[in-house]
Design a protein around this motif. Structure first.
Motif, PDB file in Angstrom:
ATOM      1  N   LEU A   1       0.298  -3.158  -8.761  1.00 20.58           N
ATOM      2  CA  LEU A   1      -0.497  -3.519  -7.588  1.00 20.58           C
ATOM      3  C   LEU A   1      -1.031  -4.946  -7.694  1.00 20.58           C
ATOM      4  N   THR A   2      -1.497  -5.323  -8.874  1.00 26.61           N
ATOM      5  CA  THR A   2      -2.047  -6.669  -9.067  1.00 26.61           C
ATOM      6  C   THR A   2      -0.980  -7.734  -8.850  1.00 26.61           C
TER       7      THR A   2
ATOM      8  N   ASN B   1       1.782  -7.536  -7.160  1.00 24.78           N
ATOM      9  CA  ASN B   1       2.168  -7.552  -5.748  1.00 24.78           C
ATOM     10  C   ASN B   1       1.125  -8.250  -4.884  1.00 24.78           C
ATOM     11  N   ILE B   2      -0.126  -7.909  -5.071  1.00 24.25           N
ATOM     12  CA  ILE B   2      -1.182  -8.485  -4.227  1.00 24.25           C
ATOM     13  C   ILE B   2      -1.334  -9.979  -4.487  1.00 24.25           C
TER      14      ILE B   2
ATOM     15  N   SER C   1       1.827 -11.995  -3.405  1.00 30.29           N
ATOM     16  CA  SER C   1       1.966 -12.132  -1.955  1.00 30.29           C
ATOM     17  C   SER C   1       0.881 -13.029  -1.365  1.00 30.29           C
ATOM     18  N   LEU C   2      -0.319 -12.998  -1.942  1.00 32.44           N
ATOM     19  CA  LEU C   2      -1.364 -13.909  -1.467  1.00 32.44           C
ATOM     20  C   LEU C   2      -0.993 -15.362  -1.750  1.00 32.44           C
TER      21      LEU C   2
ATOM     22  N   TRP D   1       1.980  -7.641   3.286  1.00 26.42           N
ATOM     23  CA  TRP D   1       2.375  -7.134   1.964  1.00 26.42           C
ATOM     24  C   TRP D   1       1.137  -6.989   1.078  1.00 26.42           C
ATOM     25  N   ALA D   2       0.248  -7.985   1.118  1.00 25.04           N
ATOM     26  CA  ALA D   2      -0.984  -7.917   0.338  1.00 25.04           C
ATOM     27  C   ALA D   2      -1.866  -6.767   0.826  1.00 25.04           C
TER      28      ALA D   2
ATOM     29  N   GLY E   1      -0.642  -3.598  -0.471  1.00 22.11           N
ATOM     30  CA  GLY E   1      -1.012  -3.485  -1.879  1.00 22.11           C
ATOM     31  C   GLY E   1      -2.450  -3.037  -2.043  1.00 22.11           C
ATOM     32  N   ILE E   2      -3.325  -3.555  -1.207  1.00 23.14           N
ATOM     33  CA  ILE E   2      -4.734  -3.155  -1.258  1.00 23.14           C
ATOM     34  C   ILE E   2      -4.869  -1.678  -0.889  1.00 23.14           C
TER      35      ILE E   2
END
Length: 83
Positions: free
Chosen positions: A34-35, A37-38, A41-42, A63-64, A67-68
């Motif tokens: 998750l980290t 990906n987030i 993408s950010l 996408w972010a 992930g959240i």
């Protein structure tokens, strides 16, 4: 040059998360997955803003956001296991 570096780092983060998920090392709710990906993408979203790329801005921030939502699911799952 800095935006290129940021975009490569962001892309590598997203690709690493996907690769580790596909290889079975991480599952969808793993904090590392998750980290990566987030944050990845950010970073890509910031570059898309700087370049004025509307489609990529939408894609990366969506996408972010997804992930959240995964983080929320992971927290709820852990709370459920502890109760």
């Amino acid at each position: 040059m800095l935006l290129q570096l940021i975009s490569v780092v962001g892309a590598l983060m997203v690709l690493a998360a996907y690769g580790l998920n596909q290889s079975g090392v991480w599952r969808e709710l793993h904090s590392g997955y998750l980290t990566l990906n987030i944050v990845g993408s950010l970073l890509l979203g910031v570059v898309a803003i700087a370049d004025g790329r509307a489609g990529f801005i939408l894609l990366e921030f969506a996408w972010a956001a997804l992930g959240i939502l995964g983080v929320v699911r992971a927290v709820r799952a852990r709370q459920h296991l502890q109760s």
